[in-house]
Scaffold this active site. Structure first.
Site, PDB file in Angstrom:
ATOM      1  N   LYS A  54      31.494  44.870  46.469  1.00 49.56           N
ATOM      2  CA  LYS A  54      32.308  45.494  47.684  1.00 49.56           C
ATOM      3  C   LYS A  54      31.548  46.657  48.019  1.00 49.56           C
ATOM      4  O   LYS A  54      31.320  46.910  49.233  1.00 49.56           O
ATOM      5  CB  LYS A  54      33.707  45.684  47.393  1.00 49.56           C
ATOM      6  CG  LYS A  54      34.519  44.248  47.294  1.00 49.56           C
ATOM      7  CD  LYS A  54      35.966  44.404  46.524  1.00 49.56           C
ATOM      8  CE  LYS A  54      36.366  43.263  46.527  1.00 49.56           C
ATOM      9  NZ  LYS A  54      37.969  43.217  45.774  1.00 49.56           N
ATOM     10  N   GLN A  98      42.197  47.524  43.658  1.00 45.63           N
ATOM     11  CA  GLN A  98      41.747  46.283  43.006  1.00 45.63           C
ATOM     12  C   GLN A  98      42.945  45.924  42.029  1.00 45.63           C
ATOM     13  O   GLN A  98      43.282  46.701  41.266  1.00 45.63           O
ATOM     14  CB  GLN A  98      40.237  46.683  42.359  1.00 45.63           C
ATOM     15  CG  GLN A  98      39.867  45.522  41.613  1.00 45.63           C
ATOM     16  CD  GLN A  98      39.151  44.705  42.715  1.00 45.63           C
ATOM     17  OE1 GLN A  98      38.841  44.899  43.720  1.00 45.63           O
ATOM     18  NE2 GLN A  98      39.137  43.456  42.200  1.00 45.63           N
ATOM     19  N   ASP A 121      42.997  43.991  52.852  1.00 50.85           N
ATOM     20  CA  ASP A 121      43.101  42.874  51.805  1.00 50.85           C
ATOM     21  C   ASP A 121      44.182  41.753  52.345  1.00 50.85           C
ATOM     22  O   ASP A 121      43.898  40.700  51.930  1.00 50.85           O
ATOM     23  CB  ASP A 121      43.600  43.313  50.569  1.00 50.85           C
ATOM     24  CG  ASP A 121      42.501  43.414  49.392  1.00 50.85           C
ATOM     25  OD1 ASP A 121      41.770  42.766  49.250  1.00 50.85           O
ATOM     26  OD2 ASP A 121      42.831  44.297  48.461  1.00 50.85           O
TER      27      ASP A 121
HETATM   28  N1  GUN Z   1      41.514  40.911  42.549  1.00 51.22           N
HETATM   29  C1  GUN Z   1      40.753  39.765  42.678  1.00 51.22           C
HETATM   30  N2  GUN Z   1      40.775  39.564  43.923  1.00 51.22           N
HETATM   31  C2  GUN Z   1      41.059  40.518  44.487  1.00 51.22           C
HETATM   32  C3  GUN Z   1      40.826  40.729  45.869  1.00 51.22           C
HETATM   33  O1  GUN Z   1      40.371  39.794  47.004  1.00 51.22           O
HETATM   34  N3  GUN Z   1      41.419  42.032  46.436  1.00 51.22           N
HETATM   35  C4  GUN Z   1      42.029  42.810  45.362  1.00 51.22           C
HETATM   36  N4  GUN Z   1      42.487  44.055  45.668  1.00 51.22           N
HETATM   37  N5  GUN Z   1      41.846  42.555  44.112  1.00 51.22           N
HETATM   38  C5  GUN Z   1      41.423  41.555  43.649  1.00 51.22           C
END
Ligand code: GUN
Length: 297
Positions: A54, A98, A121
């Protein structure tokens, strides 16, 4: 039949290049660069890998980013105080915590403490609710990325039977909402299966579109799908492989080689859905920055 490959890496590259132009135009118009605040709690290796991807994506499209790294002993109160400070910081456009979080923390509680206008998200109940009633919102990134792939490859969804395997709040549930809504992009007849579903094959076998997000390698085998189905494999599982430097390889939830002989379209793992998820996060972050200046809805 040999399935055509849905090349998520290629479509994500195209999307990211367009987003980079959009970001540069935004900055040229005199606005601050969009800023994504990432929160990592603890040192889960998979989370570190995802956050790395990211961060690199932000650098590529010209979005500023920074990761607040908190210890896995952080209390709910301390974590929510940190989030509150990011909510109140006018230079922060998007906030991403996350997941998963250590077991002493409630993901629901933490997500709800994020300002829904910064929830890039799309996990906050306000944004999930807006998705459910077809209102403009931050769409959860993985389902949004899958819809971009349907659009790019002109894969029809309307009136098809879509089956989603996995009912997580991150993928399965918002995917089923987006597939099923009558007024937004989906319009599919949608079945959602999960770990309590009896006789999974009786559902998957009738799917025109099968989206699998169960986190279980080799869950879906060729005999479980219909000839000509579109198979979207969201799983990213690490399985031991001593022939690789890392000692593991990434596989999805589907028996790719066998299903490829039967499906009409299939996403590989890696290089299918994953890169699109990251591209959609960039799109949502730019959208959050724009909405903070011009409320769009
Ligand atoms: N953990 C696994 N996929 C994601 C996601 O798309 N966003 C977040 N914040 N955590 C994750």
């Amino acid at each position: 039949m040999s399935a055509k490959i849905i090349d998520g890496k290629k479509v994500a590259d195209i999307t990211m290049n367009l987003l980079k132009e959009d970001v540069e135009n935004w900055v040229k118009a005199g606005f601050r660069r969009p800023f994504l605040k990432v929160v990592q709690v603890g040192n889960d290796p998979a989370s570190t890998t995802y956050i790395g991807a990211k961060t690199r994506a932000c650098q590529r499209v010209g979005i500023d980013t920074d990761t607040a790294h908190l210890p896995d002993t952080v209390s709910a109160k301390e974590l929510k105080e940190a989030i509150k400070s990011f909510n109140e910081d006018p230079t922060v456009d998007g906030i991403l915590v996350q997941l998963p979080l250590p077991s002493h923390l409630s993901a629901h509680d933490v997500i709800e403490s994020i300002d829904h206008k910064k929830d890039v998200d799309g996990f906050h109940p306000m944004n999930v609710g807006r998705l459910t009633v077809d209102q403009p919102t931050f769409k959860s990134c993985t389902p949004a990325g899958i819809f971009e792939l349907f659009n790019y490859y002109s894969i029809p969804v309307k009136s098809k039977h879509a089956v989603v395997v996995g009912a997580s709040n991150i993928v399965g549930s918002p995917m089923a909402i987006m597939l099923s809504r009558e007024n937004a992009s989906g319009k599919a007849t949608t079945t959602i299966c999960h770990k309590f579903t009896k006789d999974l094959t009786s559902h998957t076998i009738s799917a025109d579109i099968l989206v699998v997000a169960a986190g279980q390698p080799n869950l879906i085998k060729a005999e479980m799908i219909k000839e000509g189905a579109v198979v979207i494999d969201v799983g990213i599982n690490r399985v031991a492989d001593e022939t690789t430097d890392k000692g593991y390889k990434l596989v999805g939830d589907c028996d790719y080689d066998a299903i490829k002989q039967k499906a009409s379209w299939i996403t590989p793992v890696p290089g299918g859905v994953g890169p699109m998820t990251v591209a959609m996060l960039m799109k949502n972050t730019l959208l959050a920055a724009k909405k903070s200046i011009y409320p769009l809805d």
